[in-house]
Write a protein that holds these residues in place. Structure first.
Motif, PDB file in Angstrom:
ATOM      1  N   ASP A 167      29.677  50.051  25.263  1.00  0.00           N
ATOM      2  CA  ASP A 167      30.184  50.616  26.511  1.00  0.00           C
ATOM      3  C   ASP A 167      29.845  49.647  27.650  1.00  0.00           C
ATOM      4  N   PRO A 168      30.847  49.154  28.402  1.00  0.00           N
ATOM      5  CA  PRO A 168      30.551  48.201  29.492  1.00  0.00           C
ATOM      6  C   PRO A 168      29.686  48.802  30.594  1.00  0.00           C
ATOM      7  N   ASP A 210      34.014  30.365  17.963  1.00  0.00           N
ATOM      8  CA  ASP A 210      34.597  29.724  19.147  1.00  0.00           C
ATOM      9  C   ASP A 210      35.362  30.768  19.967  1.00  0.00           C
ATOM     10  N   ALA A 211      34.860  31.049  21.164  1.00  0.00           N
ATOM     11  CA  ALA A 211      35.466  32.081  22.016  1.00  0.00           C
ATOM     12  C   ALA A 211      36.057  31.468  23.285  1.00  0.00           C
ATOM     13  N   THR A 212      36.295  30.151  23.261  1.00  0.00           N
ATOM     14  CA  THR A 212      36.749  29.430  24.463  1.00  0.00           C
ATOM     15  C   THR A 212      37.993  30.072  25.091  1.00  0.00           C
ATOM     16  N   ALA A 213      38.973  30.384  24.254  1.00  0.00           N
ATOM     17  CA  ALA A 213      40.217  30.969  24.785  1.00  0.00           C
ATOM     18  C   ALA A 213      40.031  32.454  25.071  1.00  0.00           C
ATOM     19  N   ALA A 214      39.359  33.145  24.163  1.00  0.00           N
ATOM     20  CA  ALA A 214      39.248  34.608  24.292  1.00  0.00           C
ATOM     21  C   ALA A 214      38.520  35.033  25.574  1.00  0.00           C
ATOM     22  N   ILE A 215      37.538  34.240  26.015  1.00  0.00           N
ATOM     23  CA  ILE A 215      36.790  34.668  27.214  1.00  0.00           C
ATOM     24  C   ILE A 215      37.634  34.602  28.477  1.00  0.00           C
ATOM     25  N   ARG A 216      38.773  33.914  28.418  1.00  0.00           N
ATOM     26  CA  ARG A 216      39.671  33.836  29.591  1.00  0.00           C
ATOM     27  C   ARG A 216      40.778  34.880  29.495  1.00  0.00           C
ATOM     28  N   GLY A 217      40.815  35.635  28.412  1.00  0.00           N
ATOM     29  CA  GLY A 217      41.900  36.591  28.182  1.00  0.00           C
ATOM     30  C   GLY A 217      41.755  37.850  29.037  1.00  0.00           C
ATOM     31  N   PRO A 218      42.817  38.680  29.060  1.00  0.00           N
ATOM     32  CA  PRO A 218      42.845  39.860  29.921  1.00  0.00           C
ATOM     33  C   PRO A 218      41.778  40.902  29.584  1.00  0.00           C
ATOM     34  N   ASP A 219      41.425  41.049  28.296  1.00  0.00           N
ATOM     35  CA  ASP A 219      40.449  42.086  27.927  1.00  0.00           C
ATOM     36  C   ASP A 219      39.085  41.781  28.534  1.00  0.00           C
ATOM     37  N   VAL A 220      38.665  40.531  28.394  1.00  0.00           N
ATOM     38  CA  VAL A 220      37.364  40.130  28.957  1.00  0.00           C
ATOM     39  C   VAL A 220      37.422  40.175  30.483  1.00  0.00           C
ATOM     40  N   ARG A 278      39.061  42.016  32.393  1.00  0.00           N
ATOM     41  CA  ARG A 278      39.054  43.409  32.871  1.00  0.00           C
ATOM     42  C   ARG A 278      37.641  43.973  32.980  1.00  0.00           C
ATOM     43  N   VAL A 279      36.740  43.602  32.074  1.00  0.00           N
ATOM     44  CA  VAL A 279      35.408  44.243  32.063  1.00  0.00           C
ATOM     45  C   VAL A 279      34.275  43.352  32.562  1.00  0.00           C
ATOM     46  N   VAL A 280      34.562  42.065  32.825  1.00  0.00           N
ATOM     47  CA  VAL A 280      33.440  41.152  33.086  1.00  0.00           C
ATOM     48  C   VAL A 280      32.664  41.487  34.363  1.00  0.00           C
ATOM     49  N   SER A 281      33.338  41.980  35.393  1.00  0.00           N
ATOM     50  CA  SER A 281      32.600  42.310  36.619  1.00  0.00           C
ATOM     51  C   SER A 281      31.641  43.476  36.382  1.00  0.00           C
ATOM     52  N   GLN A 282      32.084  44.439  35.572  1.00  0.00           N
ATOM     53  CA  GLN A 282      31.217  45.590  35.269  1.00  0.00           C
ATOM     54  C   GLN A 282      30.028  45.142  34.413  1.00  0.00           C
ATOM     55  N   TYR A 303      28.763  34.911  31.574  1.00  0.00           N
ATOM     56  CA  TYR A 303      28.984  36.355  31.740  1.00  0.00           C
ATOM     57  C   TYR A 303      30.225  36.799  30.965  1.00  0.00           C
ATOM     58  N   ARG A 304      31.232  35.936  30.940  1.00  0.00           N
ATOM     59  CA  ARG A 304      32.425  36.255  30.144  1.00  0.00           C
ATOM     60  C   ARG A 304      32.071  36.352  28.655  1.00  0.00           C
ATOM     61  N   ALA A 305      31.164  35.480  28.202  1.00  0.00           N
ATOM     62  CA  ALA A 305      30.761  35.500  26.793  1.00  0.00           C
ATOM     63  C   ALA A 305      30.027  36.805  26.451  1.00  0.00           C
ATOM     64  N   VAL A 306      29.222  37.303  27.381  1.00  0.00           N
ATOM     65  CA  VAL A 306      28.535  38.581  27.141  1.00  0.00           C
ATOM     66  C   VAL A 306      29.573  39.712  27.062  1.00  0.00           C
TER      67      VAL A 306
END
Ligand code: DC
Length: 211
Positions: free
Chosen positions: A52-53, A80-90, A92-96, A39-42
């Motif tokens: 738009d999330p 490779d998005a291993t680090a980015a998917i744990r970052g604050p931007d992702v 913030r929107v992953v639950s939505q 879900y973080r990857a999406v």
């Protein structure tokens, strides 16, 4: 294909899911799938494409066409998005993003295909025992106190600001537990374990003993 055990592990952020799921998988020689990373990857791909999330139809299409590998590394459309998917931007929107039925349908399809391809495995997430694999050989629900979950998450993120982490976790808990589709919930027959004051090995023992 040999059919191995399928173990579903659900719980909120910071409950110990990933640590326990990895350890149980290693102990039993099973593959491990972190569906939160999917879900973080999406969410990551949505941000990359400026979607738009809140747009479930567009996100569902994106989820259907993106290439996604989730293992030691998380690779999204070859990147490779291993680090980015744990970052604050992702975060913030992953639950939505993950609340949209169109997104969930596609991820559930991929999760079932993954288990089929591996002949079983240890699958962790929020709706694994309730929706994705209700007939899993073993269903586990992990919990921990709010303070302990915030402490663990802050340590993972390498931040001393436990108050901010606790507030973010509380928002995500509320969204994940109250959404209309596949909310976080204890599956029927799940083994519920409070991991607050327990060493990982001890929790792993309890899980493996139930198989
Ligand atoms: O486990 P995690 O914190 O990395 O999960 C990120 C988000 O993904 C979480 O806030 C809710 C969502 N998620 C979900 O809806 N269903 C799953 N099976 C796993 C995660």
């Amino acid at each position: 294909m040999t059919v191995l055990a399928l173990i579903a592990i659900d719980g909120p952020g910071g409950s110990g899911k990933s640590t326990v799921a990895r350890a149980v998988a290693a102990r039993l020689g099973l593959a491990h799938l972190d569906t939160g990373a999917m879900y973080r990857a999406v969410a990551y791909a949505a941000l990359r494409h400026n979607l738009d999330p809140g747009d479930g139809a567009a996100l569902g299409q994106l989820a259907g066409r993106m290439s996604l590998e989730v293992g030691e590394r998380v690779v999204v459309d070859g990147e490779d998005a291993t680090a980015a998917i744990r970052g604050p931007d992702v975060t913030r929107v992953v639950s939505q993003v993950s609340a949209h039925p169109e997104v969930r349908a596609e991820m559930v399809r991929r999760q079932r295909a993954w288990a089929e391809g591996h002949g079983g495995g240890v699958v962790e997430g929020r709706d694994i025992g309730t929706v994705v694999f209700p007939h899993a050989d073993l269903k586990v629900f992990l919990t921990a106190s709010d303070e302990e979950r915030a402490r663990r998450r802050a340590a993972d993120l390498g931040t001393a600001d436990r108050g901010r982490v606790a507030a973010e976790l509380a928002v995500r808990d509320r969204l994940d537990s109250t959404r209309a589709v596949s909310p976080l919930a204890v599956a029927d027959g799940a083994l519920v374990i409070d991991t607050t004051a327990r060493p990982v090995d001890d929790v792993v023992e309890e899980v493996v003993a139930k198989l």
